[in-house]
Scaffold this active site. Sequence first.
Site, PDB file in Angstrom:
ATOM      1  N   PHE A 174      10.717  63.561  16.687  1.00  0.00           N
ATOM      2  CA  PHE A 174      12.101  63.439  16.204  1.00  0.00           C
ATOM      3  C   PHE A 174      12.135  62.248  15.254  1.00  0.00           C
ATOM      4  CE2 PHE A 174      16.490  62.763  15.717  1.00  0.00           C
ATOM      5  CZ  PHE A 174      17.114  63.969  16.009  1.00  0.00           C
ATOM      6  N   LYS A 188      18.627  51.760  15.685  1.00  0.00           N
ATOM      7  CA  LYS A 188      19.268  51.840  17.004  1.00  0.00           C
ATOM      8  C   LYS A 188      19.601  50.479  17.636  1.00  0.00           C
ATOM      9  CE  LYS A 188      17.826  56.530  18.138  1.00  0.00           C
ATOM     10  NZ  LYS A 188      19.031  57.340  18.145  1.00  0.00           N
ATOM     11  N   ASP A 242       7.178  55.122  13.771  1.00  0.00           N
ATOM     12  CA  ASP A 242       8.621  55.260  13.935  1.00  0.00           C
ATOM     13  C   ASP A 242       8.957  54.677  15.313  1.00  0.00           C
ATOM     14  OD1 ASP A 242      11.170  56.040  14.611  1.00  0.00           O
ATOM     15  OD2 ASP A 242      11.018  58.026  13.731  1.00  0.00           O
TER      16      ASP A 242
HETATM   17  C1  LIG Z   1      12.352  58.267  16.940  1.00  0.00           C
HETATM   18  C2  LIG Z   1      13.550  58.457  16.071  1.00  0.00           C
HETATM   19  N1  LIG Z   1      13.449  58.283  14.742  1.00  0.00           N
HETATM   20  C3  LIG Z   1      14.493  58.420  13.926  1.00  0.00           C
HETATM   21  C4  LIG Z   1      15.741  58.765  14.412  1.00  0.00           C
HETATM   22  C5  LIG Z   1      16.898  58.916  13.479  1.00  0.00           C
HETATM   23  O1  LIG Z   1      17.771  57.847  13.646  1.00  0.00           O
HETATM   24  P1  LIG Z   1      19.296  57.957  13.176  1.00  0.00           P
HETATM   25  O2  LIG Z   1      19.963  58.923  14.094  1.00  0.00           O
HETATM   26  O3  LIG Z   1      19.804  56.551  13.280  1.00  0.00           O
HETATM   27  O4  LIG Z   1      19.288  58.441  11.772  1.00  0.00           O
HETATM   28  C6  LIG Z   1      15.900  58.958  15.777  1.00  0.00           C
HETATM   29  C7  LIG Z   1      17.210  59.328  16.331  1.00  0.00           C
HETATM   30  O5  LIG Z   1      17.391  59.627  17.463  1.00  0.00           O
HETATM   31  C8  LIG Z   1      14.786  58.802  16.636  1.00  0.00           C
HETATM   32  O6  LIG Z   1      14.879  58.990  17.952  1.00  0.00           O
END
Ligand SMILES: Cc1ncc(COP(=O)(O)O)c(C=O)c1O
Length: 456
Positions: A148, A263, A234
Amino acid sequence: MGTAVETGPRLDQSMLYAECVNPQWVRLLDLLEMNVRYERCLGAELFTADGRRILDFLSGYCVHNVGHNHPEVVRALQQELARCGPAMIQTHVANLAGELAERLCAKAGGRLRKAFFASSGSEGVEAAIKFARAHTRRAGILAAEHAFHGLTCGSLSLMSDEFWREGFGPLLPETAIIPFGSLDALEREIKSKKFAAFIVEPIQSEAGVRIPDQEYLRNAEALCRRHGTLFVLDEVQTGMYRTGPFLAGHYFGVEPDMVVLAKALSGGLVPVGAVLMSDDICDSVYSSLPRAFVHTSTFSENGLAMRAGLATLDVLEREQLGPCSIDAGSYLREQLANALREFEMVKEVRGLGLLMGIEFQAPKRTRLRIPYEAFGAIHRAMFGQIVVMRLFRDFGLLTQICGNNFMVLKVAPPLVITKGQMDDFVAGVRQVVELANSPGAFWSEAVGLARRAFRS
Ligand SMILES: Cc1ncc(COP(=O)(O)O)c(C=O)c1O
């Protein structure tokens, strides 16, 4: 003016939301009996308008590491607003961005010495894609199955699950998806020297809290280096001490070329994201005077986000929330494993620090297997959603199943969670799992849910 939607006490907020934002979201929350009105949120506790106390074991998907509305972060934001400083001027050096970048890079260590700020995780991933292309002059991006990375077009291109992609194509060309944990697959692809970056979560959160072998990331990093591909982590969910160390990458002993954070970075109060990178990557993007602003974003270095980030780091350090995450995580995992050991539908309790998953499996006994399969045929998420619904409704415990693995219940409370709150959680989960492991109420609940879901 006359045609504006009427607001005020007369119209319920949830009705207005359904009318003017997204009716299906309201319908879904109603269906799951989770459409409550939160009034006050502190630490790991959420208080609703009808007088309930909910314990948060989801943290907005790893946003609330310091707990909801931490007084120190709230105070820092109030002070930032009160001083009437420069905000969104755009043609200046943003006051606090350098300070936050310095602190984040010092914590991340290794080759990470510069930061680009964004306003979300997806925007951070988008920036990482662009920066990797600019630095390597290659177009391809490699990512792992069931990852994700966010729902903007570039981030979405790095996600394999059809649910998120369907209807939104065509997505970025020249991306390739390989199985998480497979070095063979990585080597096969990376040898082509077409790939600018391998972007990977150190622990796949939404794929079911999947923790790779201890050596996987180190070997993946070495392969990337050998073939001129940037190794990008990430850490949007795993960063900011969620798993114990500042970055989960530290646990695995890797030195990425870029790290995406978001986050929890601003204490759950202001949208923020950051891409930490090496000097040379930054130089490749901002390579000359005319290119000084070639990648920017209006809100990215805004004073409130930067101030919240600094205050959040202060809290995380002073309250030692990294070590807390390790201790609380071990305690909670052990208690859950003990409490759930006897149930055939529980496959595993796993995690690192306070990023955990309880994995369920199909029952073997026919009396359970028949309803389980019947409801699974209606929707694969049905079993997990009934667990989530019952925990919420009957025990005041907020959780969710993983976005890309419906058989895993995500357990990720704020890092300030107390022993008593964890004990309440374990007791609630045990009772719900016990119910699911016996024919009767749990499964008849599913019938009601299915009926309500398909009533137009
Ligand atoms: C591992 C990861 N990367 C990127 C994102 C995307 O973040 P955002 O929702 O702030 O765009 C998320 C969102 O849940 C995530 O869990």
